[in-house]
Motif scaffolding. Structure first.
Motif, PDB file in Angstrom:
ATOM      1  N   LYS A 207       9.670  -4.425   7.634  1.00 11.20           N
ATOM      2  CA  LYS A 207       9.239  -3.588   8.749  1.00 11.20           C
ATOM      3  C   LYS A 207       8.699  -2.246   8.253  1.00 11.20           C
ATOM      4  O   LYS A 207       7.940  -1.576   8.960  1.00 11.20           O
ATOM      5  CB  LYS A 207      10.402  -3.370   9.721  1.00 11.20           C
ATOM      6  N   ARG A 208       9.100  -1.852   7.054  1.00 18.06           N
ATOM      7  CA  ARG A 208       8.616  -0.601   6.473  1.00 18.06           C
ATOM      8  C   ARG A 208       7.369  -0.791   5.623  1.00 18.06           C
ATOM      9  O   ARG A 208       6.652   0.179   5.323  1.00 18.06           O
ATOM     10  CB  ARG A 208       9.705   0.003   5.569  1.00 18.06           C
TER      11      ARG A 208
ATOM     12  N   GLU B 208       0.803  -1.214   0.000  1.00 16.37           N
ATOM     13  CA  GLU B 208       0.000   0.000   0.000  1.00 16.37           C
ATOM     14  C   GLU B 208       0.842   1.274   0.000  1.00 16.37           C
ATOM     15  O   GLU B 208       0.411   2.308  -0.525  1.00 16.37           O
ATOM     16  CB  GLU B 208      -0.946  -0.007   1.211  1.00 16.37           C
ATOM     17  N   ASN B 209       2.026   1.219   0.565  1.00 14.88           N
ATOM     18  CA  ASN B 209       2.874   2.417   0.612  1.00 14.88           C
ATOM     19  C   ASN B 209       3.976   2.377  -0.442  1.00 14.88           C
ATOM     20  O   ASN B 209       5.056   2.954  -0.265  1.00 14.88           O
ATOM     21  CB  ASN B 209       3.481   2.608   2.000  1.00 14.88           C
ATOM     22  N   TYR B 210       3.710   1.715  -1.565  1.00 14.85           N
ATOM     23  CA  TYR B 210       4.751   1.560  -2.577  1.00 14.85           C
ATOM     24  C   TYR B 210       5.153   2.889  -3.212  1.00 14.85           C
ATOM     25  O   TYR B 210       6.313   3.085  -3.605  1.00 14.85           O
ATOM     26  CB  TYR B 210       4.310   0.547  -3.649  1.00 14.85           C
TER      27      TYR B 210
ATOM     28  N   THR C  12       4.572  -1.782 -11.393  1.00 16.19           N
ATOM     29  CA  THR C  12       4.099  -2.598 -10.278  1.00 16.19           C
ATOM     30  C   THR C  12       4.667  -2.177  -8.926  1.00 16.19           C
ATOM     31  O   THR C  12       5.776  -1.613  -8.837  1.00 16.19           O
ATOM     32  CB  THR C  12       4.465  -4.079 -10.494  1.00 16.19           C
ATOM     33  N   ASP C  13       3.908  -2.475  -7.888  1.00 15.48           N
ATOM     34  CA  ASP C  13       4.406  -2.319  -6.524  1.00 15.48           C
ATOM     35  C   ASP C  13       5.469  -3.367  -6.212  1.00 15.48           C
ATOM     36  O   ASP C  13       6.360  -3.151  -5.377  1.00 15.48           O
ATOM     37  CB  ASP C  13       3.253  -2.404  -5.521  1.00 15.48           C
ATOM     38  N   THR C  14       5.412  -4.502  -6.900  1.00 14.26           N
ATOM     39  CA  THR C  14       6.357  -5.589  -6.666  1.00 14.26           C
ATOM     40  C   THR C  14       7.779  -5.186  -7.026  1.00 14.26           C
ATOM     41  O   THR C  14       8.730  -5.453  -6.271  1.00 14.26           O
ATOM     42  CB  THR C  14       5.935  -6.833  -7.474  1.00 14.26           C
ATOM     43  N   GLU C  15       7.943  -4.539  -8.168  1.00 13.98           N
ATOM     44  CA  GLU C  15       9.291  -4.112  -8.561  1.00 13.98           C
ATOM     45  C   GLU C  15       9.849  -3.106  -7.563  1.00 13.98           C
ATOM     46  O   GLU C  15      11.043  -3.115  -7.251  1.00 13.98           O
ATOM     47  CB  GLU C  15       9.277  -3.512  -9.961  1.00 13.98           C
ATOM     48  N   VAL C  16       8.975  -2.255  -7.031  1.00 11.36           N
ATOM     49  CA  VAL C  16       9.421  -1.299  -6.007  1.00 11.36           C
ATOM     50  C   VAL C  16       9.970  -2.048  -4.792  1.00 11.36           C
ATOM     51  O   VAL C  16      11.022  -1.704  -4.250  1.00 11.36           O
ATOM     52  CB  VAL C  16       8.262  -0.371  -5.597  1.00 11.36           C
TER      53      VAL C  16
END
Length: 612
Positions: free
Chosen positions: A153-154, A104-106, A124-128
């Motif tokens: 943790k982040r 959610e915070n990508y 994508t958020d995945t690559e981030v």
């Protein structure tokens, strides 16, 4: 929603992962990919479309490896495309990762990485996330395991991630929060997947990874740690499914196979719990909470989709038998409207997969406020089962068809048992009525088998109406939620617009739709509302609507009015939905087949919805 498969061991990894991705196609996806480490180093192959298109793309390329991760993607961030497909690599190309869930915070993380000079190849958020892990690893000279632990943790959101590190190709790193992951334990090898279907043909020993756990997997070693870096003891369980349960077994589609399995799956849901001859009902999963259940000030059922319809029927049953007020909530709305929940409330969470994200979040919210949580789900070891205080498995076996059929009737069977048990404990039901309903449940599997013999007749009805643009489904009382379920099945499978309504509400708007081209399906088995629904049928016929009626065997009144009649065996109205829904499942199935559609994998749908 999305699927993950991985292998590490002495065998060739790619064929195992590819077969596993095919096993997970039922979950719903729009692209597929694999990452593997072989003689040419870390290689990633991915394609938009079906797993078969990935297979064709890889054909002729070097796919020899003993470690591989694979993924089927259901698009959330970024359109379906080759570049948005998983796996994704870190900035330096040393890490390859697949991911189920949503970060959610990508955007915040992405901006930080852009400021540090990172460039991205996808939306994508995945690559981030894999870039973020790689940045932590390289800037601090950490191991991949430590970088994952710090990065998570982040992270805000849900995830299962699997990572191959080119600098350590003998190790897989996996982590989980809010999305399922199971690890199969073999001799000198490990298998990882979103559910057990890709694993069962190789090993029956599995470990279900818990939220906030990180797994370090080598061919002959499995280490589990929590996010605080504390070692956890893996709990190895035995799978109770067979390979045949996830094969078509001669049927054209999984959906029709699962429709025809319902006499057995309902029986399995009741087996060991109900003994009609002795007049006993045993619900071991709720035994410790029976006294609290009977004293509940109210019961709230949270669910999504088909499970929500099962919950609506359970509302009628529980209120009638137990005299406890019941509310049925969409899990996706429950958390966000700040509901009034506290001690004395019982939450029943209903889910086929046991991993439905909306339902899990609703459970967590209610649990924090002191409510008792009961889980009703199909998958042993699932997140909902573990989060609940108590509950019951449906024992329907793997359901591969995306549109739920046998899971629905199994849920009805188990919810009915729970209601009967609470009513017995509370003394809100007479012994005579209790025994009668035990007998009715005891005979329901046989009556479902009888109903399935109408298969050919229902196909003829489907052929008659397959070109309709709209359908209306109507029912009253216990059959109103069945009408909703029938409409949902038709929408899912045939892409025909369909609406379900309480039959009495038809006059308050939907009757404007009725003309000579509109098929109206009435769920009209004999019950306390029978005379009322006969009047509703007359109102439709007066406006030249086409009436398809599901009625009780021997009905003559409705037969004289309806265009098509489907008869089901007589039974008590409490258990009637388990019968009356069968013709609606078959009607949807055959209309979809006759329209040439992929009924097992309807467009845009996912079997297990693991994102909010």
């Amino acid at each position: 929603m999305c699927g993950i498969v991985a292998y590490i061991g002495e065998r060739e990894a790619y064929p195992i992962v590819l077969k596993g991705l095919k096993r997970l196609e039922y979950r719903g996806y729009d692209s597929a990919g694999v990452a593997l480490y072989g003689q040419q180093g870390l290689q990633v192959y991915k394609k938009k479309g079906k797993v078969s298109e990935l297979e064709d793309f890889v054909a002729g390329k070097d796919a020899s490896a003993h470690i591989a991760i694979g993924h089927t993607r259901w698009a959330t961030h970024g359109e379906p495309s080759d570049r948005n497909s998983h796996p994704h690599k870190s900035q330096d190309g040393k890490l390859a990762m697949v991911h189920n869930g949503i970060i959610e915070n990508y955007m915040q993380l992405k901006q930080e990485l852009l400021n540090q000079g990172h460039t991205f190849q996808s939306d994508t958020d995945t690559e981030v996330l894999v870039h973020f892990i790689g940045e932590i690893k390289n800037s601090n000279h950490y191991s991949t395991e430590e970088a994952v632990r710090i990065a998570l943790k982040r992270v805000v959101g849900a995830y299962v991630i699997l990572i191959i590190d080119e600098d350590d190709p003998t190790t897989l790193i996996a982590a989980r929060k809010g999305s399922p992951l199971v690890i199969g334990v073999g001799k000198g090898e490990h298998f990882l997947a979103s559910d057990a279907s890709p694993i069962v043909e190789y090993t029956k020993e599995v470990v279900y990874v818990n939220d906030y756990e990180i797994a370090i997997i080598r061919k002959d070693e499995l280490i589990l740690k929590n996010i605080a870096n504390e070692i956890q003891s893996p709990y190895i369980q035995q799978l109770d499914i067979e390979l045949a349960a996830i094969e078509k077994s001669g049927y054209d589609h999984f959906m029709v196979k699962e429709i025809f399995e319902q006499p057995q799956t309902i029986y399995d849901s009741l087996r060991g719990r109900l003994d009609a001859k002795k007049g006993t009902l045993t619900m071991g999963g709720i035994r410790e909470y029976a006294s609290l259940l009977k004293e509940a000030r109210r019961i709230i059922i949270v669910a999504c989709g088909t499970s929500w319809h099962a919950g609506l029927i359970a509302e009628y049953i529980i209120e009638e038998l137990c005299r406890i007020p019941v509310e049925v909530e969409y899990a996706s709305e429950f958390r966000y409207r700040n509901p009034v929940v506290g001690k004395g409330d019982v939450i029943i969470a209903v889910s086929q997969s046991g991993e439905t994200a909306d339902t899990l979040v609703a459970m967590e919210s209610a649990k924090e406020k002191g409510a008792i949580i009961l889980g009703v789900c199909n998958v042993v070891g699932s997140s909902i089962a573990r989060l609940s205080h108590a509950g019951a498995y449906t024992h329907a076996g793997p359901e591969i068809g995306v549109a739920s059929t046998k899971a629905f009737t199994a849920q009805l069977a188990v919810l009915c048992l729970i209601a009967l048990k609470v009513a017995e404990e509370k003394g809100s039901i007479s012994q005579q009525r209790f025994q009668y309903l035990l007998d009715e449940l005891d005979s329901i599997s046989e009556k479902v088998a009888t109903t399935l013999k109408l298969d050919a007749q229902i196909r003829q009805v489907a052929d008659k109406y397959k070109d309709a643009r709209d359908f209306l489904f109507l029912g009253r009382g216990y059959n109103f939620p069945v009408a909703l379920e029938g409409a949902l099945k038709l929408k899912e499978i045939s892409y025909i617009h369909a609406e379900g309504y309480p039959a009495a509400e038809m006059k308050h708007g939907p009757i404007a739709l009725v003309d000579e081209n509109l098929p109206v399906v009435f769920v009209a088995t004999r019950d306390a509302n029978y005379e009322k629904i006969v009047s509703n049928i007359q109102e439709i016929k007066a406006r030249k609507g086409k009436v398809i009626a599901v009625v009780t065997e021997g009905d003559t009144s409705i037969r004289s009015m309806a265009d098509d009649v489907i008869e089901v065996p007589a039974c008590d109205e409490l258990v009637a939905p388990m019968l009356s829904v069968i013709p609606l499942q078959l009607l949807a199935y055959y209309i979809g087949v006759l329209k040439g559609l992929d009924v097992d994998k309807p467009r845009n749908l996912a079997k297990s919805v693991t994102v909010e």
